[in-house]
Structures are given as C-alpha cells and as structure tokens.
Design a protein around this motif. Sequence first.
Motif, PDB file in Angstrom:
ATOM      1  N   GLU A   1       9.559  10.315 -15.299  1.00  0.00           N
ATOM      2  CA  GLU A   1       8.552  11.364 -15.141  1.00  0.00           C
ATOM      3  C   GLU A   1       8.288  11.484 -13.653  1.00  0.00           C
ATOM      4  OE1 GLU A   1       3.950  11.980 -16.260  1.00  0.00           O
ATOM      5  OE2 GLU A   1       5.319  11.610 -17.948  1.00  0.00           O
ATOM      6  N   LEU A   2       8.482  12.683 -13.119  1.00  0.00           N
ATOM      7  CA  LEU A   2       8.406  12.872 -11.677  1.00  0.00           C
ATOM      8  C   LEU A   2       7.815  14.233 -11.357  1.00  0.00           C
ATOM      9  CD1 LEU A   2       9.242  11.463  -9.037  1.00  0.00           C
ATOM     10  CD2 LEU A   2      11.450  12.555  -9.250  1.00  0.00           C
TER      11      LEU A   2
ATOM     12  N   ARG B   1       0.824  -1.206   0.000  1.00  0.00           N
ATOM     13  CA  ARG B   1       0.000   0.000   0.000  1.00  0.00           C
ATOM     14  C   ARG B   1       0.863   1.263   0.000  1.00  0.00           C
ATOM     15  NH1 ARG B   1      -2.314   3.659   3.060  1.00  0.00           N
ATOM     16  NH2 ARG B   1      -1.482   3.129   5.093  1.00  0.00           N
ATOM     17  N   SER B   2       0.468   2.230  -0.820  1.00  0.00           N
ATOM     18  CA  SER B   2       1.189   3.501  -0.867  1.00  0.00           C
ATOM     19  C   SER B   2       0.217   4.644  -0.589  1.00  0.00           C
ATOM     20  CB  SER B   2       1.860   3.700  -2.228  1.00  0.00           C
ATOM     21  OG  SER B   2       0.905   3.737  -3.244  1.00  0.00           O
ATOM     22  N   ILE B   3       0.752   5.774  -0.174  1.00  0.00           N
ATOM     23  CA  ILE B   3      -0.057   6.947   0.144  1.00  0.00           C
ATOM     24  C   ILE B   3      -0.335   7.749  -1.126  1.00  0.00           C
ATOM     25  CG2 ILE B   3      -0.115   9.100   1.449  1.00  0.00           C
ATOM     26  CD1 ILE B   3       1.753   7.676   3.501  1.00  0.00           C
ATOM     27  N   GLU B   4       0.713   7.953  -1.949  1.00  0.00           N
ATOM     28  CA  GLU B   4       0.566   8.760  -3.161  1.00  0.00           C
ATOM     29  C   GLU B   4       1.582   8.309  -4.206  1.00  0.00           C
ATOM     30  OE1 GLU B   4       0.745  13.457  -4.562  1.00  0.00           O
ATOM     31  OE2 GLU B   4       0.876  12.962  -2.447  1.00  0.00           O
ATOM     32  N   ASN B   5       1.185   8.358  -5.469  1.00  0.00           N
ATOM     33  CA  ASN B   5       2.066   8.043  -6.580  1.00  0.00           C
ATOM     34  C   ASN B   5       2.603   9.362  -7.141  1.00  0.00           C
ATOM     35  OD1 ASN B   5       3.366   7.007  -8.777  1.00  0.00           O
ATOM     36  ND2 ASN B   5       1.591   5.942  -9.619  1.00  0.00           N
ATOM     37  N   LEU B   6       3.938   9.500  -7.218  1.00  0.00           N
ATOM     38  CA  LEU B   6       4.547  10.759  -7.644  1.00  0.00           C
ATOM     39  C   LEU B   6       5.124  10.723  -9.058  1.00  0.00           C
ATOM     40  CD1 LEU B   6       6.429  11.611  -4.342  1.00  0.00           C
ATOM     41  CD2 LEU B   6       4.208  12.449  -5.092  1.00  0.00           C
ATOM     42  N   GLY B   7       5.162   9.551  -9.668  1.00  0.00           N
ATOM     43  CA  GLY B   7       5.713   9.471 -11.019  1.00  0.00           C
ATOM     44  C   GLY B   7       6.197   8.070 -11.305  1.00  0.00           C
ATOM     45  N   PHE B   8       7.037   7.945 -12.339  1.00  0.00           N
ATOM     46  CA  PHE B   8       7.566   6.633 -12.693  1.00  0.00           C
ATOM     47  C   PHE B   8       8.999   6.734 -13.180  1.00  0.00           C
ATOM     48  CE2 PHE B   8       5.671   8.090 -16.690  1.00  0.00           C
ATOM     49  CZ  PHE B   8       6.686   7.836 -17.600  1.00  0.00           C
TER      50      PHE B   8
END
Length: 84
Positions: free
Chosen positions: A51-52, A31-38
């Motif tokens: 991409e960030l 589980r993660s809180i937020e996705n910031l990029g890849f």
Amino acid sequence: MVKIRLSRGGAKGRPFYHVVVTDQRSKRDGRSIENLGFYNPTAAGKDKRLELNVARVQEWVAKGAQLSDKVAALVKEAGRQQAA
C-alpha cells in the motif's frame, strides 16, 4: 539529502516494512519525516502486500528526494496496481 526508503518492523522471520521519507544520515529505523505506506513481503491470503501513496511519492521526488532501489521497484508495482 532526503531519501525515500524502507524502515523495518515486524518480528524475527516475519519482516514488515514502512515506506518512509527520511534524512539519509538517520538510522534505518530512526526518525522519519513522513510515512508513505507499507510493504509486507510475507503477505498471504487476503493480507495486503503493498500500500503506497504514489501521489505523495511523486511530490517528494519533485522536491528532490531520492528513491532507494527497492522503493523505486515498489512505486512501479503500485503504479501498475492502480492502472488495473
């Protein structure tokens, strides 16, 4: 403690990573809180390698989040890409 780190995806031999904000106690791909990029280390041709959302990363760091070593290097690289 909250950490910003990589979460692995993709197929065997073709890694693909999401840069995520997560609790340090959760599993790597949990589980993660937020996705910031890849981050795509095997990008070729017109594929994007990185991409960030650097602004969101800085907001999380201001709140006390810790960066992993690789994510710190990627943030530095993304900053150079935006300046160019």
